[in-house]
Design a protein around this motif. Structure first.
Motif, PDB file in Angstrom:
ATOM      1  N   ARG A 173      30.463  60.571  81.899  1.00 63.93           N
ATOM      2  CA  ARG A 173      31.099  61.697  81.216  1.00 63.93           C
ATOM      3  C   ARG A 173      32.459  61.299  80.625  1.00 63.93           C
ATOM      4  O   ARG A 173      33.341  62.134  80.418  1.00 63.93           O
ATOM      5  N   GLY A 174      32.604  60.012  80.346  1.00 66.45           N
ATOM      6  CA  GLY A 174      33.879  59.530  79.836  1.00 66.45           C
ATOM      7  C   GLY A 174      34.232  60.055  78.457  1.00 66.45           C
ATOM      8  O   GLY A 174      35.411  60.184  78.109  1.00 66.45           O
ATOM      9  N   ASN A 175      33.223  60.379  77.648  1.00 61.22           N
ATOM     10  CA  ASN A 175      33.486  60.843  76.287  1.00 61.22           C
ATOM     11  C   ASN A 175      34.032  62.265  76.224  1.00 61.22           C
ATOM     12  O   ASN A 175      34.302  62.764  75.132  1.00 61.22           O
ATOM     13  N   LYS A 176      34.206  62.915  77.379  1.00 57.24           N
ATOM     14  CA  LYS A 176      34.856  64.223  77.387  1.00 57.24           C
ATOM     15  C   LYS A 176      36.277  64.116  76.825  1.00 57.24           C
ATOM     16  O   LYS A 176      36.778  65.041  76.180  1.00 57.24           O
ATOM     17  N   TRP A 177      36.919  62.942  77.060  1.00 60.65           N
ATOM     18  CA  TRP A 177      38.264  62.734  76.520  1.00 60.65           C
ATOM     19  C   TRP A 177      38.215  62.624  75.006  1.00 60.65           C
ATOM     20  O   TRP A 177      39.124  63.114  74.317  1.00 60.65           O
ATOM     21  N   LEU A 178      37.172  62.002  74.469  1.00 64.03           N
ATOM     22  CA  LEU A 178      37.031  61.874  73.013  1.00 64.03           C
ATOM     23  C   LEU A 178      36.854  63.240  72.371  1.00 64.03           C
ATOM     24  O   LEU A 178      37.432  63.519  71.308  1.00 64.03           O
ATOM     25  N   ILE A 179      36.075  64.108  73.011  1.00 63.50           N
ATOM     26  CA  ILE A 179      35.873  65.455  72.466  1.00 63.50           C
ATOM     27  C   ILE A 179      37.168  66.251  72.518  1.00 63.50           C
ATOM     28  O   ILE A 179      37.495  67.012  71.590  1.00 63.50           O
ATOM     29  N   LEU A 180      37.933  66.078  73.593  1.00 63.12           N
ATOM     30  CA  LEU A 180      39.243  66.743  73.681  1.00 63.12           C
ATOM     31  C   LEU A 180      40.190  66.201  72.607  1.00 63.12           C
ATOM     32  O   LEU A 180      40.958  66.973  72.009  1.00 63.12           O
ATOM     33  N   ILE A 181      40.127  64.898  72.347  1.00 60.49           N
ATOM     34  CA  ILE A 181      40.927  64.302  71.262  1.00 60.49           C
ATOM     35  C   ILE A 181      40.565  64.947  69.926  1.00 60.49           C
ATOM     36  O   ILE A 181      41.447  65.288  69.124  1.00 60.49           O
ATOM     37  N   ALA A 182      39.274  65.138  69.682  1.00 61.04           N
ATOM     38  CA  ALA A 182      38.829  65.770  68.440  1.00 61.04           C
ATOM     39  C   ALA A 182      39.382  67.181  68.310  1.00 61.04           C
ATOM     40  O   ALA A 182      39.805  67.603  67.226  1.00 61.04           O
ATOM     41  N   PHE A 183      39.407  67.918  69.427  1.00 64.07           N
ATOM     42  CA  PHE A 183      39.941  69.282  69.402  1.00 64.07           C
ATOM     43  C   PHE A 183      41.429  69.278  69.063  1.00 64.07           C
ATOM     44  O   PHE A 183      41.894  70.078  68.237  1.00 64.07           O
ATOM     45  N   ILE A 184      42.201  68.359  69.674  1.00 59.72           N
ATOM     46  CA  ILE A 184      43.634  68.285  69.396  1.00 59.72           C
ATOM     47  C   ILE A 184      43.881  67.867  67.946  1.00 59.72           C
ATOM     48  O   ILE A 184      44.824  68.348  67.293  1.00 59.72           O
ATOM     49  N   ILE A 185      43.025  66.983  67.415  1.00 56.83           N
ATOM     50  CA  ILE A 185      43.150  66.601  66.004  1.00 56.83           C
ATOM     51  C   ILE A 185      42.965  67.831  65.115  1.00 56.83           C
ATOM     52  O   ILE A 185      43.699  68.024  64.137  1.00 56.83           O
ATOM     53  N   GLY A 186      41.980  68.674  65.452  1.00 55.82           N
ATOM     54  CA  GLY A 186      41.802  69.917  64.701  1.00 55.82           C
ATOM     55  C   GLY A 186      43.015  70.819  64.799  1.00 55.82           C
ATOM     56  O   GLY A 186      43.449  71.423  63.804  1.00 55.82           O
ATOM     57  N   LEU A 187      43.603  70.909  65.996  1.00 54.91           N
ATOM     58  CA  LEU A 187      44.809  71.724  66.175  1.00 54.91           C
ATOM     59  C   LEU A 187      45.975  71.190  65.358  1.00 54.91           C
ATOM     60  O   LEU A 187      46.826  71.967  64.895  1.00 54.91           O
ATOM     61  N   SER A 188      46.037  69.865  65.184  1.00 58.16           N
ATOM     62  CA  SER A 188      47.181  69.273  64.480  1.00 58.16           C
ATOM     63  C   SER A 188      47.281  69.770  63.042  1.00 58.16           C
ATOM     64  O   SER A 188      48.370  69.800  62.468  1.00 58.16           O
ATOM     65  N   PHE A 189      46.154  70.176  62.441  1.00 57.88           N
ATOM     66  CA  PHE A 189      46.200  70.712  61.083  1.00 57.88           C
ATOM     67  C   PHE A 189      46.974  72.024  61.020  1.00 57.88           C
ATOM     68  O   PHE A 189      47.440  72.412  59.956  1.00 57.88           O
ATOM     69  N   GLY A 190      47.105  72.696  62.155  1.00 56.66           N
ATOM     70  CA  GLY A 190      47.863  73.936  62.199  1.00 56.66           C
ATOM     71  C   GLY A 190      49.336  73.728  62.449  1.00 56.66           C
ATOM     72  O   GLY A 190      50.087  74.706  62.560  1.00 56.66           O
ATOM     73  N   VAL A 191      49.766  72.464  62.543  1.00 61.24           N
ATOM     74  CA  VAL A 191      51.187  72.169  62.760  1.00 61.24           C
ATOM     75  C   VAL A 191      51.697  71.265  61.642  1.00 61.24           C
ATOM     76  O   VAL A 191      52.515  71.660  60.825  1.00 61.24           O
ATOM     77  N   HIS A 192      51.199  70.025  61.617  1.00 61.02           N
ATOM     78  CA  HIS A 192      51.593  69.071  60.576  1.00 61.02           C
ATOM     79  C   HIS A 192      50.575  67.941  60.561  1.00 61.02           C
ATOM     80  O   HIS A 192      50.095  67.520  61.601  1.00 61.02           O
ATOM     81  N   PHE A 193      50.282  67.449  59.359  1.00 56.76           N
ATOM     82  CA  PHE A 193      49.251  66.425  59.214  1.00 56.76           C
ATOM     83  C   PHE A 193      49.633  65.097  59.858  1.00 56.76           C
ATOM     84  O   PHE A 193      48.782  64.228  60.032  1.00 56.76           O
ATOM     85  N   MET A 194      50.908  64.896  60.212  1.00 52.61           N
ATOM     86  CA  MET A 194      51.321  63.602  60.763  1.00 52.61           C
ATOM     87  C   MET A 194      50.661  63.319  62.108  1.00 52.61           C
ATOM     88  O   MET A 194      50.606  62.165  62.539  1.00 52.61           O
ATOM     89  N   GLY A 195      50.125  64.350  62.769  1.00 52.65           N
ATOM     90  CA  GLY A 195      49.408  64.127  64.015  1.00 52.65           C
ATOM     91  C   GLY A 195      48.196  63.233  63.839  1.00 52.65           C
ATOM     92  O   GLY A 195      47.773  62.532  64.774  1.00 52.65           O
ATOM     93  N   LEU A 196      47.642  63.214  62.608  1.00 54.69           N
ATOM     94  CA  LEU A 196      46.475  62.378  62.326  1.00 54.69           C
ATOM     95  C   LEU A 196      46.793  60.894  62.379  1.00 54.69           C
ATOM     96  O   LEU A 196      45.886  60.064  62.487  1.00 54.69           O
ATOM     97  N   LEU A 197      48.066  60.544  62.290  1.00 57.43           N
ATOM     98  CA  LEU A 197      48.444  59.132  62.278  1.00 57.43           C
ATOM     99  C   LEU A 197      48.155  58.445  63.609  1.00 57.43           C
ATOM    100  O   LEU A 197      48.223  57.212  63.701  1.00 57.43           O
ATOM    101  N   THR A 198      47.825  59.213  64.633  1.00 58.93           N
ATOM    102  CA  THR A 198      47.471  58.621  65.925  1.00 58.93           C
ATOM    103  C   THR A 198      46.046  58.055  65.908  1.00 58.93           C
ATOM    104  O   THR A 198      45.704  57.240  66.770  1.00 58.93           O
ATOM    105  N   ILE A 199      45.221  58.482  64.956  1.00 56.74           N
ATOM    106  CA  ILE A 199      43.812  58.062  64.927  1.00 56.74           C
ATOM    107  C   ILE A 199      43.657  56.543  64.864  1.00 56.74           C
ATOM    108  O   ILE A 199      42.853  55.968  65.618  1.00 56.74           O
ATOM    109  N   PRO A 200      44.392  55.813  63.989  1.00 59.40           N
ATOM    110  CA  PRO A 200      44.250  54.344  63.994  1.00 59.40           C
ATOM    111  C   PRO A 200      44.600  53.710  65.336  1.00 59.40           C
ATOM    112  O   PRO A 200      43.948  52.743  65.747  1.00 59.40           O
ATOM    113  N   ALA A 201      45.615  54.243  66.021  1.00 57.70           N
ATOM    114  CA  ALA A 201      45.981  53.700  67.337  1.00 57.70           C
ATOM    115  C   ALA A 201      44.850  53.905  68.341  1.00 57.70           C
ATOM    116  O   ALA A 201      44.525  53.002  69.123  1.00 57.70           O
ATOM    117  N   ILE A 202      44.226  55.084  68.318  1.00 59.66           N
ATOM    118  CA  ILE A 202      43.103  55.351  69.222  1.00 59.66           C
ATOM    119  C   ILE A 202      41.920  54.452  68.868  1.00 59.66           C
ATOM    120  O   ILE A 202      41.197  53.962  69.751  1.00 59.66           O
TER     121      ILE A 202
END
Length: 401
Positions: A173-202
């Motif tokens: 069930r390790g991919n539960k963290w990946l799904i939570l990451i996807a949810f936070i990425i969706g939330l980041s659009f409601g604040v500022h797009f710079m949150g997406l810059l974490t995707i390359p690091a992940i």
């Protein structure tokens, strides 16, 4: 030292760094509005109004919650500034835990995680997180109502979740963290797009976890794939989803004759049905990776749903209603920053002293049609002169980047 609990002290010192940061920012917070976008964010958040594109609806909803704690109207600015202080303090908390996770990973690769090494890791995490607490730019953002404090929190949370996913990646069930990451990425659009810059690091966290032999070729491929995922979410997934909603809305209203917003509702139902049948099919067929991918896309959309606040409040005719994103087409224009001059991300004109003309073969191109509701006819009508309305640059004077 024999009874030293790393997990307990990791938790305690993390919250200790949080308290130091929160105390520092609370004591130095701006007493009222500061002189740039902060004034607009304070006003639009406290009354849930529509600010400038590309918007920050989730940030504004948090702001509306914090503004309720103001005892009088003159305190709203101060309370909203304190929201950034709290967000920044949580950034330091997750930074502490990220540093301790990284250092623990490095040290355990080379031997036993002895109590003395545990103390060294905790001390390093504390020093590192508190050093960032007092950096000039971060402290500046932490004491005023701007989106950057909360956006930095999202980046901090995403990177921490990426490290947790790396720990459990091989578990059932390790991919539960990946799904939570996807949810936070969706939330980041409601604040500022710079949150997406974490995707390359992940993406690189995944790469180093699964590729024990690092070569120039696979390292370059990993970076390209990571950036491609970022561009897919930012430039393809959500803009095209809004385009589909816009096309459905105009088709069902103008061509079928249905009421306003009916096409948007139908597009929403189609999207929900697509996710339902996609998840059901992949689960029945035991397509694990495809099922996880669909779940990630779904949770990005769930996080992005904070954007529903914009058309809801725009239709409420609030006092500040910039660009009036009251329907799917206007919301798409709002997302795409159509009110601003066109920017060229990869390829565009060179503005040199020798260049000042238009393209010889096609000097003008069509602009985007601007649709608006016509309540008399019950249809969307184009209100701008969009044919051959945009200048086309001279393609002989263009270059990559």
């Amino acid at each position: 030292m024999t009874h030293f609990s790393f997990k307990k002290w990791n938790t305690l010192l993390g919250w200790f760094s949080f308290l130091i940061a929160l105390t520092t920012y609370s004591l130095t917070v701006e007493p009222t509005v500061s002189f740039w976008d902060a004034g607009e964010y304070i006003l639009t958040s406290s009354k849930l109004q529509v600010g400038h594109p590309p918007g920050a609806p989730l940030f504004q909803m948090f702001g509306a919650f914090f503004s309720m704690f103001a005892l009088e109207p003159s305190q709203i600015g101060l309370v909203m500034n304190l929201m950034s202080a709290v967000a920044s303090a949580f950034t330091i908390l997750f930074m502490f835990w990220s540093i301790s996770l990284l250092l623990k990973k490095i040290i355990t690769l080379n031997g036993e995680f002895t109590p003395s090494k545990q103390v060294a890791v905790l001390g390093s995490a504390l020093v590192g997180s508190l050093a960032f607490t007092f950096t000039d730019s971060f402290w500046f953002n932490a004491v005023e109502t701007e989106v950057y404090a909360m956006a930095t929190l999202i980046m901090s949370v995403l990177f921490y979740l990426g490290l947790r996913w790396e720990q459990d990646m091989d578990k059932p069930r390790g991919n539960k963290w990946l799904i939570l990451i996807a949810f936070i990425i969706g939330l980041s659009f409601g604040v500022h797009f710079m949150g997406l810059l974490t995707i390359p690091a992940i993406g690189l966290i995944y790469y180093f976890k699964n590729y024990k032999t690092v070569t120039v070729k696979n390292f370059i491929v990993a970076n390209v794939v990571s950036v491609a995922i970022l561009l897919f979410i930012f430039k393809l997934l959500l803009p095209n989803a809004l385009k589909i909603f816009s096309a459905f809305e105009i088709f069902f209203v103008n061509s079928i004759g249905m009421p306003f917003n009916s096409g948007t509702i139908i597009a929403g139902l189609v999207l929900i049905a697509a996710f339902y049948f996609g998840i059901k099919y992949t689960r029945d067929k035991n397509y694990t990776h495809l099922n996880t991918a669909i779940l990630c896309l779904m949770f990005i959309f769930i996080g992005f749903s904070s954007w529903l606040m914009l058309p809801i409040r725009a239709n409420a005719n609030v006092v500040i209603n910039e660009n009036d994103p009251s329907d799917a087409r206007e919301l798409l224009a709002y997302y795409n920053l159509e009110q601003y001059p066109e920017t060229h991300l990869f390829y565009g004109p060179l503005f040199t002293d020798q260049y000042s003309g238009l393209d010889e073969n096609e000097p003008y191109v069509d602009d985007k049609p601007n649709y608006e509701k016509d309540y008399e006819t019950g249809k969307y009508v184009i209100i701008n002169d969009w044919k051959n309305a945009k200048q086309n640059y001279n393609h002989e004077h263009a270059s990559i980047l």
